[in-house]
Design a protein around this motif. Structure first.
Motif, PDB file in Angstrom:
ATOM      1  N   PRO A 149       0.795  -1.230   0.000  1.00 59.64           N
ATOM      2  CA  PRO A 149       0.000   0.000   0.000  1.00 59.64           C
ATOM      3  C   PRO A 149       0.828   1.280   0.000  1.00 59.64           C
ATOM      4  O   PRO A 149       0.557   2.212  -0.760  1.00 59.64           O
ATOM      5  CB  PRO A 149      -0.835  -0.110   1.276  1.00 59.64           C
ATOM      6  N   VAL A 150       1.851   1.339   0.846  1.00 58.72           N
ATOM      7  CA  VAL A 150       2.629   2.576   0.956  1.00 58.72           C
ATOM      8  C   VAL A 150       3.435   2.825  -0.323  1.00 58.72           C
ATOM      9  O   VAL A 150       3.646   3.972  -0.731  1.00 58.72           O
ATOM     10  CB  VAL A 150       3.486   2.566   2.240  1.00 58.72           C
ATOM     11  N   ASP A 151       3.861   1.752  -0.978  1.00 54.38           N
ATOM     12  CA  ASP A 151       4.599   1.915  -2.239  1.00 54.38           C
ATOM     13  C   ASP A 151       3.647   2.352  -3.361  1.00 54.38           C
ATOM     14  O   ASP A 151       4.016   3.161  -4.213  1.00 54.38           O
ATOM     15  CB  ASP A 151       5.316   0.614  -2.601  1.00 54.38           C
ATOM     16  N   LEU A 152       2.430   1.813  -3.332  1.00 51.50           N
ATOM     17  CA  LEU A 152       1.430   2.254  -4.310  1.00 51.50           C
ATOM     18  C   LEU A 152       1.146   3.742  -4.106  1.00 51.50           C
ATOM     19  O   LEU A 152       1.087   4.521  -5.059  1.00 51.50           O
ATOM     20  CB  LEU A 152       0.139   1.422  -4.138  1.00 51.50           C
ATOM     21  N   LEU A 153       1.005   4.147  -2.834  1.00 50.59           N
ATOM     22  CA  LEU A 153       0.773   5.566  -2.525  1.00 50.59           C
ATOM     23  C   LEU A 153       1.891   6.430  -3.100  1.00 50.59           C
ATOM     24  O   LEU A 153       1.637   7.476  -3.711  1.00 50.59           O
ATOM     25  CB  LEU A 153       0.676   5.755  -1.004  1.00 50.59           C
ATOM     26  N   LYS A 154       3.129   5.976  -2.934  1.00 50.52           N
ATOM     27  CA  LYS A 154       4.272   6.768  -3.423  1.00 50.52           C
ATOM     28  C   LYS A 154       4.243   6.891  -4.935  1.00 50.52           C
ATOM     29  O   LYS A 154       4.517   7.963  -5.489  1.00 50.52           O
ATOM     30  CB  LYS A 154       5.584   6.149  -2.955  1.00 50.52           C
ATOM     31  N   VAL A 155       3.882   5.809  -5.608  1.00 45.73           N
ATOM     32  CA  VAL A 155       3.779   5.856  -7.075  1.00 45.73           C
ATOM     33  C   VAL A 155       2.704   6.874  -7.472  1.00 45.73           C
ATOM     34  O   VAL A 155       2.904   7.707  -8.363  1.00 45.73           O
ATOM     35  CB  VAL A 155       3.435   4.446  -7.642  1.00 45.73           C
ATOM     36  N   LEU A 156       1.571   6.841  -6.775  1.00 43.01           N
ATOM     37  CA  LEU A 156       0.469   7.754  -7.119  1.00 43.01           C
ATOM     38  C   LEU A 156       0.860   9.201  -6.838  1.00 43.01           C
ATOM     39  O   LEU A 156       0.550  10.108  -7.634  1.00 43.01           O
ATOM     40  CB  LEU A 156      -0.807   7.375  -6.349  1.00 43.01           C
ATOM     41  N   GLN A 157       1.550   9.417  -5.734  1.00 46.02           N
ATOM     42  CA  GLN A 157       2.000  10.790  -5.432  1.00 46.02           C
ATOM     43  C   GLN A 157       2.976  11.284  -6.497  1.00 46.02           C
ATOM     44  O   GLN A 157       2.968  12.453  -6.863  1.00 46.02           O
ATOM     45  CB  GLN A 157       2.642  10.840  -4.039  1.00 46.02           C
ATOM     46  N   GLY A 158       3.788  10.362  -7.005  1.00 45.89           N
ATOM     47  CA  GLY A 158       4.705  10.712  -8.096  1.00 45.89           C
ATOM     48  C   GLY A 158       3.932  11.175  -9.326  1.00 45.89           C
ATOM     49  O   GLY A 158       4.301  12.166  -9.972  1.00 45.89           O
ATOM     50  N   PHE A 159       2.828  10.488  -9.631  1.00 46.24           N
ATOM     51  CA  PHE A 159       2.005  10.889 -10.787  1.00 46.24           C
ATOM     52  C   PHE A 159       1.327  12.243 -10.532  1.00 46.24           C
ATOM     53  O   PHE A 159       1.256  13.075 -11.433  1.00 46.24           O
ATOM     54  CB  PHE A 159       0.958   9.828 -11.125  1.00 46.24           C
ATOM     55  N   GLU A 160       0.845  12.468  -9.312  1.00 49.21           N
ATOM     56  CA  GLU A 160       0.234  13.781  -9.001  1.00 49.21           C
ATOM     57  C   GLU A 160       1.246  14.888  -9.268  1.00 49.21           C
ATOM     58  O   GLU A 160       0.930  15.911  -9.858  1.00 49.21           O
ATOM     59  CB  GLU A 160      -0.196  13.834  -7.525  1.00 49.21           C
TER      60      GLU A 160
END
Ligand code: GSY
Length: 173
Positions: free
Chosen positions: A68-79
């Motif tokens: 989950p936390v790695d998915l969050l980081k990927v999504l924040q990177g896209f934002e």
């Protein structure tokens, strides 16, 4: 292990649909994420800070090996990649990505709370979620009819039906 996550997308600045579509494309290009389902795109009245433009919102279902936390980081990177700047807390944004659900897990860390704590308060989140999620995937028993009744009241309207989709699915109990 392969995990299932539901992600909410929103944009109310610039080329709103362009941001959503490009974000879905880029998320799907990530080597550890596969996009399985996409909801319709909805145009929605702003919630929170209401003196801002209307949003486009949608939800996607993904499969991923990321924690989950790695998915969050990927999504924040896209934002970040799509130009999001945190100027006003509840204010306008080019792209907002939130993890709504991750398997059936309850996660509470400083960075991430899943299931998303406000998802049942916000029609712009639960209407597209209900369109693509099966009841058994949801963390609580929901009354679809009751939730759907809030769609008009809360200013959530289909802007672009999901591809191959039939929006009438939404009105069935
Ligand atoms: O929480 C996501 C950003 N956001 C939204 C949004 O995505 N859609 C609508 N309709 N209102 C919102 N207010 C905020 S903050």
């Amino acid at each position: 292990m392969m995990n299932t996550a539901y992600i909410a997308l929103g944009s109310n600045q610039g080329d709103r649909s362009g941001y959503l579509c490009k974000a879905v494309e880029e998320i799907g290009r990530h080597e550890q994420i596969t996009v399985e389902k996409e909801s319709s795109i909805y145009e929605t009245d702003p919630v929170g800070f209401t003196e801002q433009d209307r949003f486009l919102n949608m939800v996607i279902k993904v499969k991923t090996r990321l924690a989950p936390v790695d998915l969050l980081k990927v999504l924040q990177g896209f934002e970040h990649f799509f130009g999001r700047e945190r100027v006003i807390r509840w204010g306008p944004r080019t792209l907002d990505l939130d993890i709504l659900l991750y398997n059936q897990e309850n996660i509470e860390t400083e960075e991430l709370i899943v299931p998303h704590p406000r998802m049942w308060e916000r029609a712009f989140v639960f209407i597209p979620l209900m369109e693509i999620a099966e009841s058994k995937e949801l963390p609580v028993e929901i009354n679809r009819k009751e939730l759907l009744a809030r769609q008009d009241r809360e200013g959530v309207h289909v802007w672009k039906p999901k591809s191959g989709g039939d929006v009438s699915e939404l009105t069935e109990s």
